[in-house]
Design an enzyme around this catalytic site. Structure first.
Site, PDB file in Angstrom:
ATOM      1  N   SER A   1       1.019  -1.075  -0.592  1.00 49.78           N
ATOM      2  CA  SER A   1      -0.210  -0.375   0.095  1.00 49.78           C
ATOM      3  C   SER A   1       1.113   1.794   0.197  1.00 49.78           C
ATOM      4  O   SER A   1       0.217   2.863  -0.385  1.00 49.78           O
ATOM      5  CB  SER A   1      -1.074   0.154   1.311  1.00 49.78           C
ATOM      6  OG  SER A   1      -0.277   0.164   2.002  1.00 49.78           O
TER       7      SER A   1
ATOM      8  N   LYS B   1       0.472   4.090   6.791  1.00 51.28           N
ATOM      9  CA  LYS B   1       0.369   5.188   5.498  1.00 51.28           C
ATOM     10  C   LYS B   1       0.485   6.900   6.763  1.00 51.28           C
ATOM     11  O   LYS B   1       1.137   7.355   6.942  1.00 51.28           O
ATOM     12  CB  LYS B   1      -1.134   5.749   5.864  1.00 51.28           C
ATOM     13  CG  LYS B   1      -2.300   4.331   6.300  1.00 51.28           C
ATOM     14  CD  LYS B   1      -1.515   3.299   4.767  1.00 51.28           C
ATOM     15  CE  LYS B   1      -2.265   2.044   4.681  1.00 51.28           C
ATOM     16  NZ  LYS B   1      -3.114   1.564   3.161  1.00 51.28           N
TER      17      LYS B   1
END
Length: 262
Positions: A80, A147
């Site tokens: 990701s 993230k």
């Protein structure tokens, strides 16, 4: 009168029986070297083992304390964050910066997924977390996530034609993989952060069910890729000259020169 006493000759004065007795006495008395190689050697070995165990216990305790309050390793379990972080990279996450200031835009953070916060003490969970912190086991990718911080508390974030806008100002993000799915304006609640993966086309982040991240769920800031050596770097944060890394006041976009469309 003849005396019954008998004076032994030189040859008779040392009898084989006497030699055997002396040898037996010497063997019974023992050799100091033999003593040292017996119980003494065993005691020394036992002491060395005990000291080794003590050193291991102290090292583990120090690592546990260090992992809890200062720094830990984190294993990258998914793609990701490509191309910034590769699958199976190991990064170091420090926990001290956010004790003195809040997260800033462009920083990569590790956080606990909302709804999966620790529910009291668990020996199994503590041991697993400790091994994860040493980078020895893979983390639960559904619990601890990594993230990039994109929007800060009070800001409005949206994606237009694949470009993220903060309060109407576009972000320059050369590090991301292209994304064609736009999303409507979202205002970040106070004490929360809007996070996105750099691999926008393959990241479950604040655009979806994850939502915004409460500040208390933030574990720390990833600041270095430690492994493999070919990927090692300290340059993980991003700067945004046209927007900045701290909160953008609403209406600030009016001061930014308009750009030609497209």
């Amino acid at each position: 009168m003849t005396s019954s006493s008998h004076t032994p000759s030189r040859r008779e004065s040392v009898r084989p029986a006497d030699l055997t007795g002396r040898q037996r006495d010497a063997a019974t008395a023992g050799d100091p070297d033999a003593d040292e190689q017996g119980p003494g050697l065993a005691l020394r070995a036992l002491r060395n083992v005990r000291e080794g165990v003590q050193l291991i216990v102290v090292a583990l305790l120090m690592a546990f304390v260090l992992k809890t309050v200062a720094i830990q390793a984190f294993y990258i379990p998914s793609g990701s964050m490509l191309d910034t972080l590769q699958l199976q990279d190991r990064v170091l996450v420090e926990k001290l910066t956010y004790r003195v200031r809040p997260p800033e835009r462009g920083e990569i953070i590790v956080f606990r997924r909302p709804g999966l916060e620790d529910d009291g003490f668990s020996l199994t969970a503590t041991a697993t977390s400790f091994l994860e912190g040493l980078g020895l086991v893979e983390p639960d990718e559904d619990r601890d996530l990594i993230k990039r911080v994109i929007a800060l508390p009070g800001e409005t974030v949206e994606m237009i034609d694949g470009v993220v806008h903060i309060n109407g100002t576009p972000l320059d993000e050369p590090y991301t993989r292209a994304e064609s799915r736009d999303f409507p304006p979202v205002t970040v609640p106070g004490g929360h952060y809007y996070v996105l993966g750099d691999n926008r086309g393959n990241s479950l982040d604040s655009r979806f069910a994850l939502g915004t991240i409460p500040e208390e769920n933030v574990i720390g800031r990833a600041f270095v890729i430690l492994w493999p050596p070919s990927n090692a770097t300290l340059h993980m944060d991003q700067d945004y000259p046209n927007v900045g890394e701290t909160p953008v006041p609403l209406g600030a976009s009016s001061s930014v020169p308009a750009t030609d469309g497209g």
